[in-house]
Motif scaffolding. Structure first.
Motif, PDB file in Angstrom:
ATOM      1  N   THR A 124       1.620   4.470  -2.905  1.00 61.39           N
ATOM      2  CA  THR A 124       0.875   5.878  -2.021  1.00 61.39           C
ATOM      3  C   THR A 124       1.778   6.943  -2.648  1.00 61.39           C
ATOM      4  O   THR A 124       3.138   6.177  -3.431  1.00 61.39           O
ATOM      5  N   GLU A 148       0.586  -0.943  -0.334  1.00 61.14           N
ATOM      6  CA  GLU A 148       0.190   0.325   0.037  1.00 61.14           C
ATOM      7  C   GLU A 148       1.362   0.921   0.094  1.00 61.14           C
ATOM      8  O   GLU A 148       0.498   2.161  -0.784  1.00 61.14           O
ATOM      9  N   LYS A 162       2.577  11.959   0.076  1.00 62.38           N
ATOM     10  CA  LYS A 162       1.373  11.650   0.859  1.00 62.38           C
ATOM     11  C   LYS A 162       2.024  10.891   2.254  1.00 62.38           C
ATOM     12  O   LYS A 162       1.198  10.839   2.783  1.00 62.38           O
TER      13      LYS A 162
END
Ligand SMILES: CC(C)(COP(=O)(O)OP(=O)(O)OC[C@H]1O[C@@H](n2cnc3c(N)ncnc32)[C@H](O[C@H]2O[C@H](COP(=O)(O)OP(=O)(O)OP(=O)(O)O)[C@@H](O)[C@H]2O)[C@@H]1O)[C@@H](O)C(=O)NCCC(=O)NCCS
Ligand SMILES: Nc1ncnc2[nH]cnc12
Length: 297
Positions: A159, A155, A163
């Motif tokens: 990303t 994940e 961020k």
């Protein structure tokens, strides 16, 4: 009447614990020369914050730290307590940013001291005392690195890097566990190294004891503040240099004091800010104050 009495007593205990945490925060921000850090007489490696920014920030943390201590004064398990204080901490971060106009003064400090205040509350409530503090911290944060970093590896990789937090990005690129790894291991730098240095050196002034403890911590802290702003090489340079200063005697000898002053000048010039070590110094002071409280000193 009895229930009301207990409620008042828990509130008083929570305030007592949190007041020691705020005292520790103020001590940490005040001591000098703290290489590269903000102090009462220097803005360190920073152009966006000064001593009064830290005092403002400390005032914003009083309420969340009381709430964290209060959360520990309960029958909840350490894991349940940690979940409760995460939301308190996130709101506390917002209070901090509002007070500092968006400057990150104590994000790490709030995380660590929030957990320690809650653990202190649990140690008091359960009657297990000061000796149980470290194991309660470990029970609260068990699986934190796995849950928030390693299990999210894919994940995080998918990303937008802008961020990610510094900690998330450093885990992704270097598998550095940062503050999460330190607290999950039960704060070994604090309990196994720094606490003894801080409590033993009573021949030094309080200010000198704080600096001696800070430089001791800098030898071992995997400081993501240095990593994200500089490099692994710079972090290793800081750790080796801190070790050499301690070998010179640190704040106990003229040569050590001179080396610390030179390190501070160099870090300010090169903008090296060991904020992670500063956080662990604050936790060390808090734990020492808490031990005195538990032992009735
Ligand atoms: C769990 C979080 C707090 C983790 O946040 P994040 O993913 O951002 O993790 P890191 O970046 O790894 O670390 C965050 C801060 O922790 C301090 N720190 C760094 N390394 C260590 C270490 N090895 N051991 C202990 N502590 C460490 C450090 O905090 C201090 O420095 C900050 C000020 O310096 P500065 O350079 O200005 O920092 P930045 O603004 O980041 O730099 P620039 O962008 O300006 O260049 C200040 O925070 C000090 O405290 C690291 O910065 C978080 O995800 C989280 O969950 N927060 C919610 C709160 C919560 O859960 N509370 C629970 C109980 S209340
Ligand atoms: N005194 C200090 N200076 C800079 N960053 C910090 N983070 C925590 N304490 C700090």
């Amino acid at each position: 009447m009895e229930r009301e009495g207990r409620t008042e007593s828990f509130k008083a205990q929570a305030i007592e614990i949190a007041s020691l945490a705020v005292q520790a925060i103020l001590y940490e921000a005040s001591c000098h020369p703290s290489p590269g850090l903000v102090s009462a007489i220097s803005t360190g490696a920073h152009s966006d914050m000064d001593y009064f920014t830290f005092l403002d920030s400390a005032s914003a943390l009083i309420s969340p730290l009381i709430q964290c201590a209060h959360a520990g004064l309960s029958t909840e398990s350490p894991k349940e307590i940690f979940q409760t204080i995460r939301s308190i901490g996130q709101l506390g971060e917002q209070r901090m940013f509002a007070k500092t106009r968006g400057v990150n003064t104590h994000k790490g400090t709030l995380f660590l001291l929030g957990i320690c205040c809650a653990a202190a509350g649990k140690a008091l409530y359960s009657g297990a005392g000061f000796a149980s503090l470290r194991s309660i911290i470990q029970d609260m944060t068990e699986g934190l690195v796995e849950g928030e970093l390693s299990a999210r590896n894919q994940e995080l990789a998918n990303t937008d890097p802008t961020k990610l937090t510094h900690g998330e990005r450093l885990y992704l690129t270097h598998k550095i566990e940062g503050i999460r790894g330190e607290v999950q291991r039960g704060l070994p730098i604090v309990f196994d190294i720094a606490l003894n240095v801080y409590q033993e050196n009573h021949d030094l002034s309080l200010n000198s004891r704080l600096i001696q403890t800070l430089v001791t911590i800098m030898q071992f802290c995997e400081d993501t503040n240095i990593l994200h702003r500089h490099s692994l090489e710079t972090l290793r340079e800081v750790q080796v240099r801190a070790g050499r200063i301690i070998a010179l005697g640190g704040m106990k000898t003229p040569a050590g004091i001179k080396a610390i002053e030179e390190m501070d000048k160099d870090f300010c010039h090169r903008r090296i800010g060991p904020g992670g070590s500063a956080d662990l110094l604050g936790v060390t002071v808090f734990v020492a104050l808490l031990e005195d409280l538990f032992n009735g000193r």
